[in-house]
Design an enzyme around this catalytic site. Structure first.
Site, mmCIF file in Angstrom:
data_model
loop_
_atom_site.group_PDB
_atom_site.id
_atom_site.type_symbol
_atom_site.label_atom_id
_atom_site.label_comp_id
_atom_site.label_asym_id
_atom_site.label_seq_id
_atom_site.Cartn_x
_atom_site.Cartn_y
_atom_site.Cartn_z
ATOM 1 N NE ARG A 85 -2.343 1.684 3.604
ATOM 2 C CZ ARG A 85 -2.337 2.965 3.976
ATOM 3 N NH1 ARG A 85 -2.801 3.899 3.180
ATOM 4 N NH2 ARG A 85 -1.860 3.309 5.161
ATOM 5 C CG HIS A 129 -0.694 8.985 3.529
ATOM 6 N ND1 HIS A 129 -0.820 7.645 3.841
ATOM 7 C CD2 HIS A 129 -0.181 9.562 4.648
ATOM 8 C CE1 HIS A 129 -0.385 7.424 5.079
ATOM 9 N NE2 HIS A 129 0.015 8.593 5.592
ATOM 10 C CD GLU A 174 -3.765 7.540 10.140
ATOM 11 O OE1 GLU A 174 -3.326 8.628 10.528
ATOM 12 O OE2 GLU A 174 -3.246 6.454 10.431
ATOM 13 C CE1 TYR A 299 1.109 2.545 13.816
ATOM 14 C CE2 TYR A 299 -0.896 3.698 13.146
ATOM 15 C CZ TYR A 299 0.333 3.152 12.832
ATOM 16 O OH TYR A 299 0.792 3.194 11.541
ATOM 17 C CD GLU A 356 -0.897 3.932 8.469
ATOM 18 O OE1 GLU A 356 -0.641 4.330 9.632
ATOM 19 O OE2 GLU A 356 -1.002 4.688 7.493
HETATM 20 O O1 IFM Z 1 3.408 7.694 9.843
HETATM 21 C C1 IFM Z 1 2.052 7.692 10.168
HETATM 22 C C2 IFM Z 1 1.205 7.539 8.922
HETATM 23 O O2 IFM Z 1 1.478 8.513 7.963
HETATM 24 C C3 IFM Z 1 -0.254 7.623 9.277
HETATM 25 N N1 IFM Z 1 -0.578 6.724 10.361
HETATM 26 C C4 IFM Z 1 0.256 6.717 11.520
HETATM 27 C C5 IFM Z 1 1.704 6.577 11.110
HETATM 28 C C6 IFM Z 1 2.603 6.516 12.361
HETATM 29 O O3 IFM Z 1 2.445 7.661 13.128
#
Ligand code: IFM
Length: 451
Positions: A85, A129, A174, A299, A356
């Site tokens: 991705r 992004h 995001e 996360y 992610e």
């Molecule tokens: O690096 C970022 C990414 O661009 C978007 N999600 C979280 C990642 C880690 O902070």
């Protein structure tokens, strides 16, 4: 195209054809910021503002992926991923955001996509992004209602050029992070702190998403379309009522301001009231377009507290001191991840790809033998992998998992201080060193596939 299970068979417990991948984004790895006709983005601008990026660094060179993409495809092949991705850089394709296209930029992604396909790696492209062309920010950026049309035109260019080879597209990455941090909290470009600007940005990005979905659906045969949302449980710091109220409002902004209108056709209650002046007749139907999968970036949970000095009266709270560590060295909550996956399946009814998940930090460094032994990252990934399996066993419809990230890279406001890669990048020499976690991930993939 409805997302269908792929046809290989895997170890019991995961759906057939479960997809294993890695993720990156354009501004964070490409470099070549002023090369071959690329125009500036709002992040090029922010990197040049005093205090815009903690360590004063820029994405000008970053991982130099623009020139080293073939080596990076080789690294992915060595790990054994099914899919990659990446995001397309809007200012590399359309240097001022609209108008003349940049042929050299178009060629770059041809080379990347063809290289991936030749290596047997499925390209998953994200249209946005966070690197809005500066030329569009000069016109108001996402606060300008025309932005939905600019995005749709950009999507047409991408769909026509790459839609013969790329079948998996995400509109945005995001949504709530870049709008909240960029238009309400000055943690990201373009660094505005204003309620009205933030509300307009939320609504126009939602409209852009809907317009992008329609473009991709009409121009790309057999397309599979998703949108990528950050979702993390929001908990109050301590038990004060004002912190609970702050957590409830942050939850609306962080977790629901985009998936709810896109998938359920309505804004969550507090945002709905505030955003009403910017919503025109027919807008909700334009936003709520059928898509094929939900991309989850996760996360860990976040903590909120009341802070009257902030745009929306909430700020980030402290993680409790007794939060579980799991041997990673910082608090992690895999059960929150498991519950989130179950909740997504229940609430939105779409197949989920974890687009992610990963572990950052500032401690990765080569040892005396030149190896990077990142045991903390392996521990994190192991625990989250088990949580994903637990969710699937309990009924969550999860179809794939992408580690953030392939490479150490430019981590936005933290610059190069935070390393998330499976592959260590020595930025002065651009030498790549696969970390122990890259080996661990490859072994996991082979074990899960039974190969
Ligand atoms: O690096 C970022 C990414 O661009 C978007 N999600 C979280 C990642 C880690 O902070």
């Amino acid at each position: 195209m409805a997302e269908r299970p792929r046809e290989t068979s895997d170890r019991p417990g995961l759906p057939p054809g479960f997809l294993w991948g890695v993720s990156t984004s354009a501004y964070q790895i490409e470099g070549a910021a002023a090369e071959d006709g690329r125009g500036p983005s709002i992040w090029d601008t922010r990197c040049r503002m005093k205090g815009g990026v903690g360590d004063g660094s820029t994405g000008d060179v970053s991982c130099d992926h623009y020139h080293r993409y073939a080596e990076d495809i080789g690294l992915m092949k060595a790990i054994g991923v099914d899919a990659y991705r990446f995001s397309l850089s809007w200012p590399r394709l359309l240097p001022t955001g609209k108008g003349p296209v940049n042929p050299a930029g178009l060629d770059f992604y041809d080379r990347l996509i063809d290289g991936l396909l030749n290596a047997g790696i499925e390209p998953w492209a994200t249209l946005y992004h966070w690197d809005l062309p500066q030329g569009l920010d000069d016109l108001g950026g996402w606060t300008n209602r025309d932005s939905a049309g600019w995005f749709a035109d950009y999507a047409v260019l991408v769909a026509r050029r790459y839609g013969d080879r790329v079948k998996h597209f995400a509109t945005f990455n995001e949504f709530s992070v870049f709008t909240l941090f960029g238009y309400a909290i000055d943690w990201a470009a373009p660094g505005v702190t204003d309620r009205a600007a933030h509300l307009k940005a939320i609504h126009h990005v939602n409209l852009a998403h809907g317009a992008g979905v329609d473009v991709l659906r009409s121009l790309v045969p057999d397309v599979s379309i998703g949108a990528i949302h950050n979702r993390q449980l929001v908990l109050p710091e301590g038990d004060k009522p004002e912190n609970r109220a702050a957590a409830a409002l942050l939850d609306e902004h962080w977790n629901r301001a985009f998936p709810d209108p896109q998938l359920l056709g309505c804004y969550p209650p507090q945002i709905a009231e505030a955003i009403a002046p910017y919503v025109a007749a027919g807008d909700m139907a334009r936003i709520c377009r059928p898509i094929d999968w939900f991309g989850l970036n996760h996360y860990g949970p976040i903590f909120a507290k009341a802070d009257p000095t902030k745009t929306w009266g909430f700020g980030w709270g402290e993680t409790p001191a007794d939060a579980p560590d799991h041997g990673v060295g910082w608090p992690i909550f895999p059960e929150v991840f498991r519950d989130e996956l179950l909740e997504l399946t229940r609430r939105y009814g779409l197949p989920v790809y974890i687009t992610e998940n990963g572990c950052g930090g500032d401690r990765d460094a080569p040892d005396a033998d030149g190896r990077v032994i990142d045991g903390h990252r392996i521990r994190y990934l192991e625990v989250y992998h088990q949580a994903m399996r637990d969710a699937i066993a309990a009924g969550a419809d999860v179809r794939g998992y992408f580690v953030w990230s392939l490479l150490d890279n430019f981590e936005w406001g933290s610059g190069y201080g935070q390393r998330f890669g499976l592959v260590y990048v020595d930025f002065p020499t651009q030498k790549r060193i696969p970390k122990a976690s890259a080996g661990w991930y490859g072994d996991l993939i082979r074990k899960e596939r039974g190969t």
